[in-house]
Design an enzyme around this catalytic site. Structure first.
Site, PDB file in Angstrom:
ATOM      1  N   GLY A 150      86.743  41.364-112.134  1.00 25.67           N
ATOM      2  CA  GLY A 150      86.608  41.103-110.707  1.00 25.67           C
ATOM      3  C   GLY A 150      85.531  40.097-110.354  1.00 25.67           C
ATOM      4  O   GLY A 150      85.146  39.972-109.199  1.00 25.67           O
ATOM      5  N   ILE A 151      85.029  39.373-111.366  1.00 24.05           N
ATOM      6  CA  ILE A 151      84.033  38.338-111.102  1.00 24.05           C
ATOM      7  C   ILE A 151      84.643  36.976-111.402  1.00 24.05           C
ATOM      8  O   ILE A 151      85.653  36.869-112.103  1.00 24.05           O
ATOM      9  CB  ILE A 151      82.739  38.560-111.922  1.00 24.05           C
TER      10      ILE A 151
ATOM     11  N   THR B  49      89.125  35.060-110.175  1.00 20.75           N
ATOM     12  CA  THR B  49      88.388  36.115-110.857  1.00 20.75           C
ATOM     13  C   THR B  49      89.053  36.541-112.164  1.00 20.75           C
ATOM     14  O   THR B  49      90.238  36.260-112.396  1.00 20.75           O
ATOM     15  CB  THR B  49      88.222  37.346-109.946  1.00 20.75           C
ATOM     16  N   ASP B  50      88.276  37.232-112.983  1.00 19.98           N
ATOM     17  CA  ASP B  50      88.798  37.762-114.248  1.00 19.98           C
ATOM     18  C   ASP B  50      89.072  39.263-114.093  1.00 19.98           C
ATOM     19  O   ASP B  50      89.014  39.799-112.983  1.00 19.98           O
ATOM     20  CB  ASP B  50      87.821  37.477-115.398  1.00 19.98           C
ATOM     21  N   LEU B  51      89.365  39.930-115.187  1.00 25.38           N
ATOM     22  CA  LEU B  51      89.693  41.358-115.132  1.00 25.38           C
ATOM     23  C   LEU B  51      88.543  42.217-114.615  1.00 25.38           C
ATOM     24  O   LEU B  51      88.772  43.318-114.103  1.00 25.38           O
ATOM     25  CB  LEU B  51      90.123  41.855-116.510  1.00 25.38           C
TER      26      LEU B  51
END
Length: 128
Positions: A17-18, A13-15
């Site tokens: 949250g996806i 995930t990225d920052l």
């Protein structure tokens, strides 16, 4: 159709949250590897005996909805069409009934020198 299941880990995930967009390419790569193995094709032996490897020639991708941490996903792989030199696959990533990502992937065979090659007849028979 081949199905490959996976779970989204925090590292995917990225920052926000996806799932980071490039990780979908990793997911479909893993699924393609298992699809090839499931077809009875030993890629190591193909390289060793025939001097051939599969390579991605083209990917056309659509990002439709986000996957999130801890989601359980399925990658569905099916053959769209095949010629003597390439295989075109459809690969979809779903979460339950929701389509999250869809790609059309073109695979080709290359020699150990990186030159294009025809798909071996045995592969065309197995995959078709």
């Amino acid at each position: 159709m081949h199905e490959f299941g996976l779970r989204v880990y925090y590292e995917d995930t990225d920052l926000a949250g996806i799932v980071y967009y490039a990780n979908y390419l990793r997911f479909i790569e893993r699924a393609r590897t298992e699809w090839v193995r499931g077809q009875g094709i030993d890629q190591s032996r193909l390289k060793e005996d025939e001097g051939l490897v599969f390579a991605v020639r083209r990917v056309e991708a659509d990002y439709l909805a986000p996957a999130k941490f801890d989601d359980e996903l399925i990658v569905r792989t099916s053959v769209e069409h095949m010629t003597g030199a390439r295989i075109v696959l459809s690969q979809d990533v779903v979460r339950g009934a929701d389509m999250l990502f869809s790609a059309q992937v073109t695979l080709v065979a290359l020699t150990s020198a990186g030159q294009p090659a025809r798909l071996p007849a045995i592969i065309r028979r197995i995959v078709h």
